[in-house]
Design a protein around this motif. Structure first.
Motif, PDB file in Angstrom:
ATOM      1  N   PRO A   1       1.144  -1.131  -0.071  1.00 37.71           N
ATOM      2  CA  PRO A   1      -0.381   0.301   0.087  1.00 37.71           C
ATOM      3  C   PRO A   1       0.804   1.110   0.022  1.00 37.71           C
ATOM      4  O   PRO A   1       1.426   1.443   0.547  1.00 37.71           O
ATOM      5  N   LYS A   2       0.907   2.092  -0.985  1.00 33.50           N
ATOM      6  CA  LYS A   2       1.695   3.025  -1.152  1.00 33.50           C
ATOM      7  C   LYS A   2       0.904   4.462  -1.518  1.00 33.50           C
ATOM      8  O   LYS A   2       1.196   5.546  -0.543  1.00 33.50           O
ATOM      9  N   TYR A   3      -0.284   4.849  -2.163  1.00 32.17           N
ATOM     10  CA  TYR A   3      -0.801   5.795  -3.030  1.00 32.17           C
ATOM     11  C   TYR A   3      -2.248   5.954  -2.371  1.00 32.17           C
ATOM     12  O   TYR A   3      -2.733   5.348  -2.564  1.00 32.17           O
ATOM     13  N   PRO A   4      -2.030   7.655  -1.944  1.00 37.89           N
ATOM     14  CA  PRO A   4      -4.148   8.044  -1.572  1.00 37.89           C
ATOM     15  C   PRO A   4      -4.904   7.767  -3.121  1.00 37.89           C
ATOM     16  O   PRO A   4      -4.282   7.549  -4.179  1.00 37.89           O
ATOM     17  N   ASN A   5      -5.751   7.336  -2.754  1.00 39.45           N
ATOM     18  CA  ASN A   5      -6.965   7.121  -4.161  1.00 39.45           C
ATOM     19  C   ASN A   5      -7.869   7.719  -3.474  1.00 39.45           C
ATOM     20  O   ASN A   5      -8.007   9.386  -4.128  1.00 39.45           O
ATOM     21  N   MET A   6      -9.147   7.861  -3.337  1.00 41.55           N
ATOM     22  CA  MET A   6     -10.477   7.920  -3.104  1.00 41.55           C
ATOM     23  C   MET A   6      -9.971   9.151  -1.147  1.00 41.55           C
ATOM     24  O   MET A   6     -10.758   9.787  -1.576  1.00 41.55           O
ATOM     25  N   ALA A   7      -8.850   8.627  -1.110  1.00 40.62           N
ATOM     26  CA  ALA A   7      -8.312   9.385  -0.036  1.00 40.62           C
ATOM     27  C   ALA A   7      -7.435  10.475  -0.300  1.00 40.62           C
ATOM     28  O   ALA A   7      -6.230   9.850  -0.686  1.00 40.62           O
ATOM     29  N   LYS A   8      -7.410  11.606  -0.416  1.00 43.72           N
ATOM     30  CA  LYS A   8      -6.621  12.565  -0.316  1.00 43.72           C
ATOM     31  C   LYS A   8      -4.575  12.495   0.047  1.00 43.72           C
ATOM     32  O   LYS A   8      -4.156  12.856   0.111  1.00 43.72           O
ATOM     33  N   TYR A   9      -5.247  11.504   1.393  1.00 40.53           N
ATOM     34  CA  TYR A   9      -4.391  11.483   1.964  1.00 40.53           C
ATOM     35  C   TYR A   9      -4.792  10.644   3.455  1.00 40.53           C
ATOM     36  O   TYR A   9      -6.250  10.683   3.447  1.00 40.53           O
ATOM     37  N   PHE A  10      -4.004   9.698   4.199  1.00 37.66           N
ATOM     38  CA  PHE A  10      -4.449   8.774   4.661  1.00 37.66           C
ATOM     39  C   PHE A  10      -3.111   8.980   6.359  1.00 37.66           C
ATOM     40  O   PHE A  10      -1.826   9.012   5.464  1.00 37.66           O
ATOM     41  N   THR A  11      -3.124   8.699   7.536  1.00 39.65           N
ATOM     42  CA  THR A  11      -2.344   8.489   8.221  1.00 39.65           C
ATOM     43  C   THR A  11      -2.424   8.108   9.296  1.00 39.65           C
ATOM     44  O   THR A  11      -3.637   6.895   9.293  1.00 39.65           O
ATOM     45  N   LEU A  12      -1.246   6.682   9.271  1.00 38.83           N
ATOM     46  CA  LEU A  12      -1.118   5.977  10.391  1.00 38.83           C
ATOM     47  C   LEU A  12      -0.874   5.982  11.982  1.00 38.83           C
ATOM     48  O   LEU A  12       0.587   6.627  11.209  1.00 38.83           O
ATOM     49  N   SER A  13      -1.012   5.950  12.834  1.00 38.14           N
ATOM     50  CA  SER A  13      -0.222   6.335  13.877  1.00 38.14           C
ATOM     51  C   SER A  13       1.091   5.470  14.053  1.00 38.14           C
ATOM     52  O   SER A  13       0.943   4.062  13.615  1.00 38.14           O
TER      53      SER A  13
ATOM     54  N   ASP B   1       2.042   4.145  17.163  1.00 36.99           N
ATOM     55  CA  ASP B   1       1.689   2.692  17.566  1.00 36.99           C
ATOM     56  C   ASP B   1       1.111   1.019  16.523  1.00 36.99           C
ATOM     57  O   ASP B   1       0.537   0.148  16.886  1.00 36.99           O
ATOM     58  N   GLY B   2       0.685   1.960  14.886  1.00 37.95           N
ATOM     59  CA  GLY B   2      -0.011   0.965  13.922  1.00 37.95           C
ATOM     60  C   GLY B   2      -2.043   1.292  14.809  1.00 37.95           C
ATOM     61  O   GLY B   2      -2.168   0.382  14.495  1.00 37.95           O
ATOM     62  N   LYS B   3      -1.994   1.871  15.184  1.00 41.13           N
ATOM     63  CA  LYS B   3      -3.916   1.474  16.276  1.00 41.13           C
ATOM     64  C   LYS B   3      -4.998   2.739  15.946  1.00 41.13           C
ATOM     65  O   LYS B   3      -5.494   2.497  16.416  1.00 41.13           O
ATOM     66  N   THR B   4      -4.201   3.244  15.188  1.00 39.93           N
ATOM     67  CA  THR B   4      -5.115   4.463  14.708  1.00 39.93           C
ATOM     68  C   THR B   4      -4.502   4.830  13.016  1.00 39.93           C
ATOM     69  O   THR B   4      -3.644   5.234  12.660  1.00 39.93           O
ATOM     70  N   LEU B   5      -5.946   4.779  12.623  1.00 36.37           N
ATOM     71  CA  LEU B   5      -5.428   4.486  10.857  1.00 36.37           C
ATOM     72  C   LEU B   5      -6.938   6.379  10.743  1.00 36.37           C
ATOM     73  O   LEU B   5      -8.405   5.558  11.349  1.00 36.37           O
ATOM     74  N   GLN B   6      -5.957   7.128   9.810  1.00 29.38           N
ATOM     75  CA  GLN B   6      -7.466   8.144   9.297  1.00 29.38           C
ATOM     76  C   GLN B   6      -7.499   8.053   7.908  1.00 29.38           C
ATOM     77  O   GLN B   6      -6.058   8.174   7.486  1.00 29.38           O
ATOM     78  N   PHE B   7      -8.393   8.364   7.185  1.00 28.91           N
ATOM     79  CA  PHE B   7      -8.130   8.808   6.031  1.00 28.91           C
ATOM     80  C   PHE B   7      -9.180  10.038   6.047  1.00 28.91           C
ATOM     81  O   PHE B   7     -10.091  10.603   6.676  1.00 28.91           O
ATOM     82  N   GLU B   8      -9.025  11.346   4.854  1.00 32.80           N
ATOM     83  CA  GLU B   8      -9.627  12.215   4.527  1.00 32.80           C
ATOM     84  C   GLU B   8      -9.392  12.147   2.990  1.00 32.80           C
ATOM     85  O   GLU B   8      -9.015  12.217   2.540  1.00 32.80           O
ATOM     86  N   LEU B   9     -11.143  12.178   2.825  1.00 32.80           N
ATOM     87  CA  LEU B   9     -11.451  11.966   1.111  1.00 32.80           C
ATOM     88  C   LEU B   9     -11.458  13.190   0.589  1.00 32.80           C
ATOM     89  O   LEU B   9     -11.334  14.303   0.740  1.00 32.80           O
ATOM     90  N   HIS B  10     -11.429  12.837  -1.250  1.00 35.49           N
ATOM     91  CA  HIS B  10     -11.538  14.066  -1.751  1.00 35.49           C
ATOM     92  C   HIS B  10     -13.044  14.226  -1.178  1.00 35.49           C
ATOM     93  O   HIS B  10     -13.966  13.651  -1.303  1.00 35.49           O
TER      94      HIS B  10
END
Length: 539
Positions: free
Chosen positions: A311-323, A325-334
């Motif tokens: 997994p590398k590229y944003p798609n429907m999400a214009k960006y994403f962040t993973l904490s 500790d790997g336990k919080t994943l956030q997506f911001e959509l276009h």
């Protein structure tokens, strides 16, 4: 082709120590380890690989192919018919029993393989028939008993032939967790070992955990891995990917299909021809996420993987962040995303789709592990809450996933799993999901939408003008009905009616390589052909 079923050669004598589990666990004779071992010793996979598979396959000794995660010292169950007969005698095998074997491939090679296995088993005193499944194959293969410890079986076969194409190595084993497997009753030891392979993202610790589960599976023979095989992407030389990658075509990756081109036809249209169109319905995309070209282009994903499925590229999400500790994943959509019918696509569709996913009995094991690792997933499944507590939305474009336990493959999941439109499916029965009318003409959000479909004949897909990644350059994609191992690949490629696809069929590859207008690209993939052994009591 040689009559492989007449080729019985002497193999290495490999005797295992007496095993405490060597007795039937229930009324099904296949629940006896000695019977499962006899099946393995009876089949000469070395000869099958060399002759029937023309040397283009490697005999397997575990689900995981050779590499850094392969445990050393596994029993290869080399061909030994005398050992097989002795085990069957010890287990008091009823020679009048006929093993009902099912498969879902439509090619002649599968029939030849079934014929060979039938002959090998007959030679040690086991009768077997075989048949191809039709219709809702996923449900027929993978339905799990209501009582996953004691059964009875929810499927009606003794043996099943198919494959595991792992998106992540954990997927080879996650579907053995209690309540997920259609053939193997609950086993506390394997649940513990599955927890181990999912507990860390540290590679060295993962290796230790994988070695342990491979050795246990190899000893218990919950199923019999047959062989490993490459995948071959084929395409007409008239196709220009314009920078799109080649990769594991059984999944979705950065193939850049919106920029593909082919020469225009006499009407000035660029038309691409392929297979894997629908015969009775469009297969729902939460089981085989990208194996079908229709699933790959009709639906869209939050992020995109490269050709190696990283997994590398944003798609429907214009960006994403993973904490960290790997336990919080956030997506911001276009902003302004829409479904093919023009209705808004929001994070509410994504939240609903995740929650509905965990209710469906047929869900990819990587996906299920991710979603069941979310905070509050168990309470939601139990009906204690109306929503999964670990899914939080803000406005129409922001969604956060909070995990109660680490899932090392969460990003992988969101590069393959697709959200579906809540408004069209919110009243669907999760146990009859595939039968919903939506799958007669699905509305997605991907780069191409369904224009016309004639079931069991063809589907025509055209560019979705409002796709966030740009309008596709090819005017029409026409797919003819088939599944994996399409029996008409060679005929249609020769006739110019097949521009792109993939196969794992050795005979197809040989024939395609001889066609001057076709190219074949081999791809190394984690892909294992398996003989599943149903050990639940039968109804």
């Amino acid at each position: 082709m040689k009559n492989i079923f007449l080729l019985f050669v002497s193999g290495l004598m490999f005797f295992t120590s007496t095993n405490l589990f060597a007795q039937a666990a229930n009324s099904n004779p296949l629940s006896d380890l000695r019977v499962r071992q006899a099946i393995a010793y009876a089949i000469d996979m070395d000869t099958i690989a060399e002759t029937l598979l023309e040397g283009m396959a490697i005999p397997a000794d575990s689900r995981i192919p050779n590499g850094p995660f392969k445990a050393p010292g596994l029993n290869q169950y080399k061909y030994n018919p005398d050992k097989a007969r002795a085990l069957l005698k010890e287990a008091n095998w009823d020679s009048s029993m006929v093993l009902d074997t099912v498969y879902y491939y439509g090619d002649q090679l599968t029939v030849d393989l079934m014929t060979a296995i039938q002959a090998y088993l007959a030679d040690v005193g086991m009768k077997m028939t075989f048949r191809k499944l039709e219709g809702d194959v996923g449900a027929q293969l993978n339905s799990v008993p209501k009582d996953p410890k004691n059964g009875p079986s929810a499927v009606i076969y003794n043996l099943g032939y198919g494959a595991k194409a792992a998106l992540a190595l954990q997927e080879y084993y996650n579907d053995f967790r209690c309540g997920r497997n259609p053939q193997v009753p609950c086993d506390d030891k394997i649940d513990e070992l599955i927890d181990g392979i999912n507990a860390t993202a540290d590679i060295e610790k993962q290796k230790v955990a994988f070695f342990a589960i491979e050795k246990y599976m190899n000893e218990m023979l919950w199923d019999y891995p047959l062989y490993y095989q490459q995948l071959f992407v084929y395409e007409n030389k008239r196709v220009n990917r314009n920078g799109g990658e080649y990769g594991n075509a059984q999944y979705s990756y950065n193939d850049n299909i919106v920029d593909w081109t082919v020469p225009p036809n006499k009407d000035g249209k660029m038309v691409l021809y392929s297979n894997t169109g629908p015969a009775e319905f469009f297969y729902h995309p939460w089981w085989d996420p990208g194996m079908l070209l229709t699933s790959d282009v009709i639906y869209d994903r939050l992020i995109t993987a490269d050709g190696a499925l990283t997994p590398k590229y944003p798609n429907m999400a214009k960006y994403f962040t993973l904490s960290e500790d790997g336990k919080t994943l956030q997506f911001e959509l276009h902003e302004g995303l829409t479904w093919h019918d023009g209705s808004p696509l929001t994070v509410e569709d994504i939240r609903w789709s995740v929650e509905f996913s965990v209710k469906t009995p047929v869900l990819g094991s990587v996906f299920r592990t991710t979603f069941e690792s979310l905070k509050g997933a168990k309470a939601y499944k139990d009906g204690s809450t109306n929503h999964i507590a670990g899914i939080k939305t803000k406005g129409d474009t922001s969604i956060t996933f909070e995990f109660g336990k680490l899932d090392p493959n969460a990003l992988m999941t969101f590069s393959q799993w697709v959200p579906l439109p809540k408004k069209h499916l919110q009243n669907a029965d999760p146990n009859k999901f595939q039968q919903h009318s939506y799958f007669q003409k699905p509305i997605g959000s991907g780069p191409y939408k369904v224009k016309e479909v004639q079931m069991n004949d063809y589907v025509v897909m055209v560019p979705f003008n409002d796709y966030h990644g740009g309008k596709g350059k090819i005017d029409e994609i026409v797919c003819y009905p088939s599944m994996d191992n399409d029996p008409d690949v060679v005929k249609n490629a020769r006739a110019g009616k097949l521009d792109v696809g993939f196969t794992k069929n050795v005979a197809d590859v040989k024939a395609l390589e001889k066609m001057s207008h076709m190219r074949v690209v081999p791809v190394d993939i984690p892909y294992t052909r398996i003989l599943w052994i149903n050990q639940y009591p039968m109804k």
